[in-house]
Design a protein around this motif. Sequence first.
Motif, PDB file in Angstrom:
ATOM      1  N   ALA A   1       0.842  -1.184   0.000  1.00 42.42           N
ATOM      2  CA  ALA A   1       0.000   0.000   0.000  1.00 42.42           C
ATOM      3  C   ALA A   1       0.878   1.235   0.000  1.00 42.42           C
ATOM      4  CB  ALA A   1      -0.905  -0.001   1.216  1.00 42.42           C
ATOM      5  N   HIS A   2       0.395   2.294  -0.592  1.00 39.05           N
ATOM      6  CA  HIS A   2       1.078   3.580  -0.575  1.00 39.05           C
ATOM      7  C   HIS A   2       0.497   4.416   0.560  1.00 39.05           C
ATOM      8  CE1 HIS A   2       2.993   2.620  -4.325  1.00 39.05           C
ATOM      9  NE2 HIS A   2       1.812   2.396  -4.885  1.00 39.05           N
ATOM     10  N   LEU A   3       1.344   5.178   1.225  1.00 40.35           N
ATOM     11  CA  LEU A   3       0.913   5.984   2.355  1.00 40.35           C
ATOM     12  C   LEU A   3       1.310   7.421   2.106  1.00 40.35           C
ATOM     13  CD1 LEU A   3      -0.211   6.195   5.261  1.00 40.35           C
ATOM     14  CD2 LEU A   3       2.110   5.708   6.058  1.00 40.35           C
ATOM     15  N   ARG A   4       0.342   8.328   2.187  1.00 43.08           N
ATOM     16  CA  ARG A   4       0.621   9.758   2.035  1.00 43.08           C
ATOM     17  C   ARG A   4       0.072  10.462   3.265  1.00 43.08           C
ATOM     18  NH1 ARG A   4       1.032  13.808  -2.392  1.00 43.08           N
ATOM     19  NH2 ARG A   4       0.247  15.730  -1.496  1.00 43.08           N
ATOM     20  N   ILE A   5       0.942  11.198   3.956  1.00 40.14           N
ATOM     21  CA  ILE A   5       0.546  11.960   5.132  1.00 40.14           C
ATOM     22  C   ILE A   5       0.805  13.422   4.829  1.00 40.14           C
ATOM     23  CG2 ILE A   5       0.989  12.385   7.580  1.00 40.14           C
ATOM     24  CD1 ILE A   5       2.056   9.478   7.711  1.00 40.14           C
ATOM     25  N   GLU A   6      -0.253  14.224   4.830  1.00 37.84           N
ATOM     26  CA  GLU A   6      -0.117  15.654   4.601  1.00 37.84           C
ATOM     27  C   GLU A   6      -0.921  16.365   5.668  1.00 37.84           C
ATOM     28  OE1 GLU A   6      -0.927  18.979   1.131  1.00 37.84           O
ATOM     29  OE2 GLU A   6      -1.128  16.855   0.672  1.00 37.84           O
ATOM     30  N   THR A   7      -0.254  17.181   6.471  1.00 37.12           N
ATOM     31  CA  THR A   7      -0.925  17.823   7.597  1.00 37.12           C
ATOM     32  C   THR A   7      -0.466  19.266   7.724  1.00 37.12           C
ATOM     33  OG1 THR A   7       0.792  17.332   9.194  1.00 37.12           O
ATOM     34  CG2 THR A   7      -0.878  15.641   8.855  1.00 37.12           C
ATOM     35  N   PRO A   8      -1.281  20.099   8.367  1.00 33.65           N
ATOM     36  CA  PRO A   8      -0.834  21.454   8.626  1.00 33.65           C
ATOM     37  C   PRO A   8       0.145  21.520   9.800  1.00 33.65           C
ATOM     38  CG  PRO A   8      -3.051  21.163   9.436  1.00 33.65           C
ATOM     39  CD  PRO A   8      -2.660  19.889   8.730  1.00 33.65           C
ATOM     40  N   ASP A   9       0.069  20.567  10.730  1.00 29.91           N
ATOM     41  CA  ASP A   9       0.906  20.645  11.930  1.00 29.91           C
ATOM     42  C   ASP A   9       0.918  19.293  12.646  1.00 29.91           C
ATOM     43  OD1 ASP A   9       2.459  21.583  13.970  1.00 29.91           O
ATOM     44  OD2 ASP A   9       0.876  22.697  14.956  1.00 29.91           O
ATOM     45  N   VAL A  15       6.579   5.402  10.674  1.00 28.60           N
ATOM     46  CA  VAL A  15       5.979   4.513   9.677  1.00 28.60           C
ATOM     47  C   VAL A  15       6.882   3.313   9.493  1.00 28.60           C
ATOM     48  CG1 VAL A  15       5.262   4.265   7.272  1.00 28.60           C
ATOM     49  CG2 VAL A  15       4.915   6.448   8.446  1.00 28.60           C
ATOM     50  N   GLN A  16       6.286   2.121   9.495  1.00 27.53           N
ATOM     51  CA  GLN A  16       7.007   0.905   9.149  1.00 27.53           C
ATOM     52  C   GLN A  16       6.137   0.132   8.171  1.00 27.53           C
ATOM     53  OE1 GLN A  16       8.642  -1.292  12.387  1.00 27.53           O
ATOM     54  NE2 GLN A  16       9.396  -2.914  11.089  1.00 27.53           N
ATOM     55  N   THR A  17       6.700  -0.161   6.987  1.00 29.56           N
ATOM     56  CA  THR A  17       5.933  -0.833   5.955  1.00 29.56           C
ATOM     57  C   THR A  17       6.833  -1.792   5.188  1.00 29.56           C
ATOM     58  OG1 THR A  17       4.490  -0.514   4.040  1.00 29.56           O
ATOM     59  CG2 THR A  17       6.307   1.022   4.271  1.00 29.56           C
ATOM     60  N   THR A  18       6.227  -2.702   4.469  1.00 25.32           N
ATOM     61  CA  THR A  18       6.978  -3.657   3.668  1.00 25.32           C
ATOM     62  C   THR A  18       7.126  -3.195   2.233  1.00 25.32           C
ATOM     63  OG1 THR A  18       6.202  -5.451   5.049  1.00 25.32           O
ATOM     64  CG2 THR A  18       7.070  -6.062   2.920  1.00 25.32           C
ATOM     65  N   ASN A  19       6.050  -2.624   1.665  1.00 26.82           N
ATOM     66  CA  ASN A  19       6.074  -2.264   0.251  1.00 26.82           C
ATOM     67  C   ASN A  19       5.146  -1.083   0.020  1.00 26.82           C
ATOM     68  OD1 ASN A  19       6.244  -2.158  -2.499  1.00 26.82           O
ATOM     69  ND2 ASN A  19       5.538  -4.244  -2.856  1.00 26.82           N
ATOM     70  N   GLY A  20       5.620  -0.084  -0.716  1.00 28.64           N
ATOM     71  CA  GLY A  20       4.789   1.061  -1.069  1.00 28.64           C
ATOM     72  C   GLY A  20       5.511   2.366  -0.817  1.00 28.64           C
ATOM     73  N   THR A  21       5.053   3.410  -1.478  1.00 30.49           N
ATOM     74  CA  THR A  21       5.627   4.737  -1.321  1.00 30.49           C
ATOM     75  C   THR A  21       5.125   5.372  -0.039  1.00 30.49           C
ATOM     76  OG1 THR A  21       5.758   5.043  -3.709  1.00 30.49           O
ATOM     77  CG2 THR A  21       5.757   7.034  -2.371  1.00 30.49           C
ATOM     78  N   VAL A  22       6.030   6.034   0.684  1.00 33.37           N
ATOM     79  CA  VAL A  22       5.671   6.790   1.884  1.00 33.37           C
ATOM     80  C   VAL A  22       5.964   8.251   1.584  1.00 33.37           C
ATOM     81  CG1 VAL A  22       6.153   7.195   4.319  1.00 33.37           C
ATOM     82  CG2 VAL A  22       6.224   4.862   3.417  1.00 33.37           C
ATOM     83  N   MET A  37      10.533  -1.954   0.402  1.00 33.06           N
ATOM     84  CA  MET A  37      10.478  -1.583  -1.015  1.00 33.06           C
ATOM     85  C   MET A  37       9.567  -0.385  -1.172  1.00 33.06           C
ATOM     86  SD  MET A  37      10.111  -5.357  -2.726  1.00 33.06           S
ATOM     87  CE  MET A  37      10.171  -4.755  -4.392  1.00 33.06           C
ATOM     88  N   GLY A  38      10.089   0.658  -1.811  1.00 33.04           N
ATOM     89  CA  GLY A  38       9.294   1.848  -2.064  1.00 33.04           C
ATOM     90  C   GLY A  38      10.078   3.105  -1.759  1.00 33.04           C
ATOM     91  N   ASP A  39       9.657   4.183  -2.357  1.00 32.98           N
ATOM     92  CA  ASP A  39      10.309   5.466  -2.147  1.00 32.98           C
ATOM     93  C   ASP A  39       9.782   6.136  -0.886  1.00 32.98           C
ATOM     94  OD1 ASP A  39      11.605   5.037  -4.544  1.00 32.98           O
ATOM     95  OD2 ASP A  39      10.217   6.268  -5.711  1.00 32.98           O
ATOM     96  N   VAL A  40      10.631   6.975  -0.286  1.00 33.78           N
ATOM     97  CA  VAL A  40      10.236   7.769   0.881  1.00 33.78           C
ATOM     98  C   VAL A  40      10.492   9.230   0.539  1.00 33.78           C
ATOM     99  CG1 VAL A  40      10.673   8.291   3.301  1.00 33.78           C
ATOM    100  CG2 VAL A  40      10.765   5.926   2.516  1.00 33.78           C
ATOM    101  N   ILE A  41       9.447  10.045   0.670  1.00 28.97           N
ATOM    102  CA  ILE A  41       9.534  11.469   0.396  1.00 28.97           C
ATOM    103  C   ILE A  41       9.148  12.225   1.660  1.00 28.97           C
ATOM    104  CG2 ILE A  41       8.673  13.370  -1.022  1.00 28.97           C
ATOM    105  CD1 ILE A  41       7.753  10.682  -2.818  1.00 28.97           C
ATOM    106  N   ILE A  42      10.042  13.061   2.127  1.00 32.61           N
ATOM    107  CA  ILE A  42       9.764  13.946   3.264  1.00 32.61           C
ATOM    108  C   ILE A  42       9.947  15.353   2.736  1.00 32.61           C
ATOM    109  CG2 ILE A  42      10.492  14.677   5.553  1.00 32.61           C
ATOM    110  CD1 ILE A  42      11.600  11.735   5.820  1.00 32.61           C
TER     111      ILE A  42
END
Length: 138
Positions: A1-9, A15-22, A37-42
């Motif tokens: 699964a892909h996980l996207r977290i976008e917050t104001p604050d 996060v711990q995952t096996t496969n998917g973009t974070v 497996m997957g890219d991590v973008i901060i």
Amino acid sequence: AHLRIETPDLDRVTVQTTNGTVSIQNNTGPVDVKTNMGDVIIASNHPLIDASTVLVVEGNVDYRVPGKSSGMFDVEVIDGDIEIWVPEGRWRYISQTPRDDTINAQLNDGDNPILLRTSEGDIRIAVVPDPTGFGPIR
């Protein structure tokens, strides 16, 4: 699964995952990500000044922060490249000669550890005026 977290604050993100973009956008505190497996973008427009760890087995790491962020960077890739772009802030290499696969550097005299690791991927660090608007977020 892909996980996207976008917050104001949002303070701490873990996060711990096996496969998917974070993708974590606009957090204000420390980040701890482990994935196989997957890219991590901060990408945060808030200065990041806390300890953070990103460990990726197979994928890219994209770390984008504004110029008032700080940290003691310990960066290593296996079978990949490290790209650094710091038009804002003070970036200082700790080791005498940066290698292609390992970088130890300090941003703005920070002592908070920033540990970034990947194998079979690239690590990109950008300290820019608009981290969330700088280039495409994959």
